[in-house]
Design an enzyme around this catalytic site. Structure first.
Site, PDB file in Angstrom:
ATOM      1  N   LYS A  38       2.280  -3.251   7.393  1.00 28.98           N
ATOM      2  CA  LYS A  38       2.553  -3.451   5.968  1.00 28.98           C
ATOM      3  C   LYS A  38       3.975  -3.025   5.617  1.00 28.98           C
ATOM      4  CE  LYS A  38       0.423  -4.709   2.978  1.00 28.98           C
ATOM      5  NZ  LYS A  38       0.350  -6.095   2.407  1.00 28.98           N
ATOM      6  N   TYR A  53      -1.838  -0.401  11.033  1.00 30.18           N
ATOM      7  CA  TYR A  53      -1.965  -1.082   9.738  1.00 30.18           C
ATOM      8  C   TYR A  53      -0.768  -0.792   8.844  1.00 30.18           C
ATOM      9  CZ  TYR A  53      -3.166  -1.441   4.801  1.00 30.18           C
ATOM     10  OH  TYR A  53      -3.116  -1.690   3.456  1.00 30.18           O
ATOM     11  N   THR A  64       0.825  -1.210   0.000  1.00 30.57           N
ATOM     12  CA  THR A  64       0.000   0.000   0.000  1.00 30.57           C
ATOM     13  C   THR A  64       0.859   1.261   0.000  1.00 30.57           C
ATOM     14  OG1 THR A  64      -1.551   1.269   1.385  1.00 30.57           O
ATOM     15  CG2 THR A  64      -0.078  -0.221   2.523  1.00 30.57           C
ATOM     16  N   ASP A  65       0.278   2.363  -0.466  1.00 27.73           N
ATOM     17  CA  ASP A  65       0.981   3.647  -0.398  1.00 27.73           C
ATOM     18  C   ASP A  65       1.044   4.186   1.028  1.00 27.73           C
ATOM     19  OD1 ASP A  65      -1.700   4.351  -0.090  1.00 27.73           O
ATOM     20  OD2 ASP A  65      -1.724   5.815  -1.714  1.00 27.73           O
ATOM     21  N   GLU A  66       0.261   3.626   1.943  1.00 24.88           N
ATOM     22  CA  GLU A  66       0.225   4.143   3.308  1.00 24.88           C
ATOM     23  C   GLU A  66       1.541   3.928   4.056  1.00 24.88           C
ATOM     24  OE1 GLU A  66      -3.345   3.619   5.594  1.00 24.88           O
ATOM     25  OE2 GLU A  66      -4.507   3.144   3.796  1.00 24.88           O
TER      26      GLU A  66
END
Length: 358
Positions: free
Chosen positions: A162, A158, A132-134
């Site tokens: 990741k 989260y 993810t970009d997060e």
């Protein structure tokens, strides 16, 4: 044969459906079937010999070892993850367990399988990790979009979990030579999205006459990627990506959350008007912002376009219309995924935090 993990979740299931529609190559689909994993999404594949479903956990090394030995996949595509920020705030341990420890155990099983392959098969094998970009943290209004060179600055349990999984994948490549690829995507939307996420939640609540909860001032900006475009990007990276590389996948659609909600309301006004003739936007309600809410994400996907020739096929206007139309046409699917546990979650997360109506 390829092995897909997390293939009953939103993105994973769309990938499996698209893969089988576009390829003669069978899929072994391993999914734990947590609350967001849904076999109904894969109902069209029932009886299809190209789809072998196995319920199980990527952290179950004995099971994964058996599947690898039995089916001898040429690639593993790892979607399996806990992926909801709000849930990670309330229960971070599940995210560490699945996203960190689960990824570690999966990597170890795959490494053992890959190491024993004959030279030609070993050279052709791929492990593609979907992220993810997060992991990159938050951007200000004027910051350039995330590139693959951005440092990791995760801000939620989260995204931290990741980020950890991404680091493990990178380390297994550099330390052991495992042939890995990593993709970091922006916010996905489209068919079969579990209705705890923004777009499906707005559609479901609007049709039910409920409040449309918007965090804070609604000006958090995200880059929106139609899920089928994401699937095509993963197929392209799996096909031609350079080993050990990361590819950012985005839709080139930066929009604040409140604009997304207003767009959904306008489409519903057109496609399924309220009985009283009033606009759906009257149901918008602002709720207390969540802790550590990142202000802006934006993906620079030029590397993927320049090196592998991929671009999204959908604009936001075409993708969001297709999405709303899909939810209107698939009310039974929506009804069946809205279990008691789902309803309790939404009530806990939103109903007690209302602060002002729009």
């Amino acid at each position: 044969m390829i092995l897909v993990t997390g293939g009953a979740g939103f993105i994973g299931a769309n990938f499996v459906l698209d893969w089988i529609a576009n390829s003669d190559e069978p899929v072994v689909n391993l999914d734990k079937l947590t609350y967001a994993g849904n076999l109904e999404t894969l109902a069209s594949l029932k009886g299809n010999p190209k789809h072998i479903f196995v319920q199980g956990d990527i952290g179950d090394s004995a099971l994964v070892d058996r599947l690898l030995a039995e089916h001898k996949p040429r690639a593993v595509v790892n979607f399996a993850a806990e992926s909801h920020v709000d849930r990670s705030i309330h229960g971070p341990e599940d995210f560490v367990q699945t996203n960190v420890l689960g990824t570690f155990r999966l990597l170890e099983s795959v490494r053992g399988f890959w190491s024993a392959l004959p030279a030609e098969q070993k050279s052709a094998f791929r492990f593609l990790h979907v992220s993810t970009d997060e992991v990159y943290g938050s951007l200000s209004k004027t910051d350039p979009a995330f590139t693959e060179e951005n440092k990791y600055e995760p801000n939620s349990p989260y995204s931290a979990s990741k980020a950890a999984s991404d680091h493990l994948v990178r380390a297994w490549h550099h330390t052991y030579g495992l042939p890995v690829l990593t993709t970091n995507c922006s916010n996905n939307y489209g068919p079969f999205h579990f209705p705890e996420k923004l777009i499906p939640l707005m559609i479901v609540n609007a049709l039910a006459g409920k409040n449309l909860p918007v965090y804070g001032d609604g000006m958090q900006v995200r880059d929106w990627l139609y899920v089928k475009d994401h699937c095509s990007a993963i197929r392209r990276v799996l096909e031609a990506g350079k080993l050990g590389e990361t590819y950012n996948v985005g839709g080139w659609n930066e929009k604040p959350n409140i604009e997304i909600v207003n767009t959904v309301c306008a489409l519903l006004d057109e496609l399924r008007p309220r009985n009283d003739g009033k606009p759906y936007k009257e149901q918008i309600t602002y709720v207390t912002d969540r802790p550590g809410h990142d202000r802006r994400y934006a993906i620079d996907a030029r590397k993927l376009e320049a090196e592998l020739g991929w671009k999204p096929a959908e604009t936001f206007d075409t993708g969001i219309r297709k999405t709303v139309e899909w939810y209107l046409a698939n009310s039974e699917w929506v009804r069946n995924v809205q279990s008691g546990a789902y309803r309790e979650w939404v009530e806990k997360q939103y109903d007690n935090s209302t602060k002002a109506a729009a």
